[in-house]
Write an enzyme that holds these catalytic residues in place. Structure first.
Site, PDB file in Angstrom:
ATOM      1  N   CYS A  62       0.510  -1.284   0.258  1.00 58.31           N
ATOM      2  CA  CYS A  62       0.112  -0.074   0.033  1.00 58.31           C
ATOM      3  C   CYS A  62       0.741   1.386  -0.039  1.00 58.31           C
ATOM      4  CB  CYS A  62      -0.849   0.018   1.307  1.00 58.31           C
ATOM      5  SG  CYS A  62      -1.911   1.489   1.370  1.00 58.31           S
TER       6      CYS A  62
ATOM      7  N   CYS B 155      -0.527   4.122   2.298  1.00 54.26           N
ATOM      8  CA  CYS B 155      -0.363   3.628   3.843  1.00 54.26           C
ATOM      9  C   CYS B 155       1.166   3.984   4.102  1.00 54.26           C
ATOM     10  CB  CYS B 155      -0.716   2.472   4.004  1.00 54.26           C
ATOM     11  SG  CYS B 155      -2.203   1.863   3.311  1.00 54.26           S
ATOM     12  N   ASP B 156       2.110   3.734   3.251  1.00 56.42           N
ATOM     13  CA  ASP B 156       3.358   3.343   3.817  1.00 56.42           C
ATOM     14  C   ASP B 156       4.400   4.343   3.058  1.00 56.42           C
ATOM     15  OD1 ASP B 156       2.794   1.658   5.728  1.00 56.42           O
ATOM     16  OD2 ASP B 156       2.898  -0.025   4.267  1.00 56.42           O
TER      17      ASP B 156
END
Length: 313
Positions: A136, A139-140
């Protein structure tokens, strides 16, 4: 053990599930959506949703998902944050067991559980997950600002996430095992022309190395068999997904494990409908998932009318 009733139970609150909830509630059905994570599904991972009809402002996936949730609830759908443990059918009734052993029953169920990301199953992938290995970018990705990032994949997700990551760093390498992308042409061309993305076709990832975090990768150039090591700080993998069908093991599926439906999203089990990435489909986008949800809700409403002997003829 508590028992509740609903006209239709929707399992999953991604684009398909939320749209199904909206259309079912608008049809005056007592509608319940069950989702163990945040409503929105994979749409939450989209940086800018630029190809959804009418979304000219290019909302983020999170903003778009929140709008869909608000719409569904405004029409009367109820969203329950819980995990479904099992779905069983007796006669014309489905019994849906939740994580706290609560049982909800309904004559119709719409499966919109989506799919989870595939892994490469190579050395270092599992060991370094969360320490530089991710599935992701939204997300990261921010953890690797101005770092060297490797992206693996050749579809829409890989290209879209690669572009997102290129906004965080000027050092993005994108490898794909084939000699061209399978992503939509416009998206693929943007990646190929991007000055901060180094595209390497005919390449596959063999190993991810590191101790406390990712430090390098082993890549094979398929055409000539050359194997080399490349220093990177993170590896983002986007190579497809696996449909989440464990709750309905007896329904008909295709070779890839996706649920087979007719054009009304009916499955092989009467009263059970499927929508979104969990369903066999040649094209997967937010807009097609939403369309699936609308069609499934309409078909579920017709099915319930038939059970009541109230079908319009």
């Amino acid at each position: 053990m508590n028992t509740f009733d609903a006209d239709v139970i929707i399992v999953g609150a991604g684009a398909a599930g939320l749209t199904a909830g909206q259309y079912a509630a608008r049809a005056n059905l007592n509608t319940v959506i069950i989702e163990q994570m945040a409503p929105g599904g994979q749409a939450l991972l989209i940086d800018k949703l630029e190809n959804y009809p009418g979304n000219v402002s290019r909302k983020t996936g999170m903003e778009f998902a929140d709008d869909m949730r608000e719409q569904a609830e405004a029409f009367g759908a109820r969203i329950i944050p819980d995990a479904v443990q099992s779905i069983k059918k007796e006669d014309h009734t489905f019994f849906v067991t939740l994580g706290d052993d609560t049982i909800m029953k309904s004559p119709a169920v719409i499966i919109a559980t989506g799919a989870k990301h595939k892994g490469l199953n190579i050395p270092g992938e599992k060991e370094l997950y969360g320490r530089g290995v991710s599935y992701c970018a939204v997300c990261d990705g921010p953890f690797f600002k101005n770092k060297k990032i490797l992206v693996v994949g050749g579809g829409d997700s890989a290209c879209d996430e690669g572009i997102f990551l290129s906004n965080l760093t000027e050092k993005v390498i994108l490898i794909h095992r084939k000699d061209r992308f399978r992503a939509q042409r416009g998206l693929a061309e943007r990646v190929l022309k991007h000055q901060h993305i180094d595209v390497r076709f005919n390449s596959r990832l063999l190993e991810i190395k590191g101790g406390q975090k990712v430090s390098s990768v082993i890549i094979e150039h398929i055409s000539d068999g050359k194997i080399y090591e490349e220093e990177v700080d993170a590896v983002f993998i986007f190579i497809g997904s696996v449909p989440q069908t464990d709750l309905v093991p007896d329904v008909d599926k295709d070779e890839g494990g996706c649920i087979i439906t007719d054009e009304s999203r009916r499955t092989s089990i009467p009263g059970l409908f499927a929508a979104g990435d969990v369903r066999a489909s040649p094209f997967r986008q937010v807009v097609t998932a939403a369309a699936d949800g609308a069609v499934a809700a309409h078909a579920a409403s017709q099915y319930i009318d038939e059970l009541k002997g109230e079908a319009y003829r």
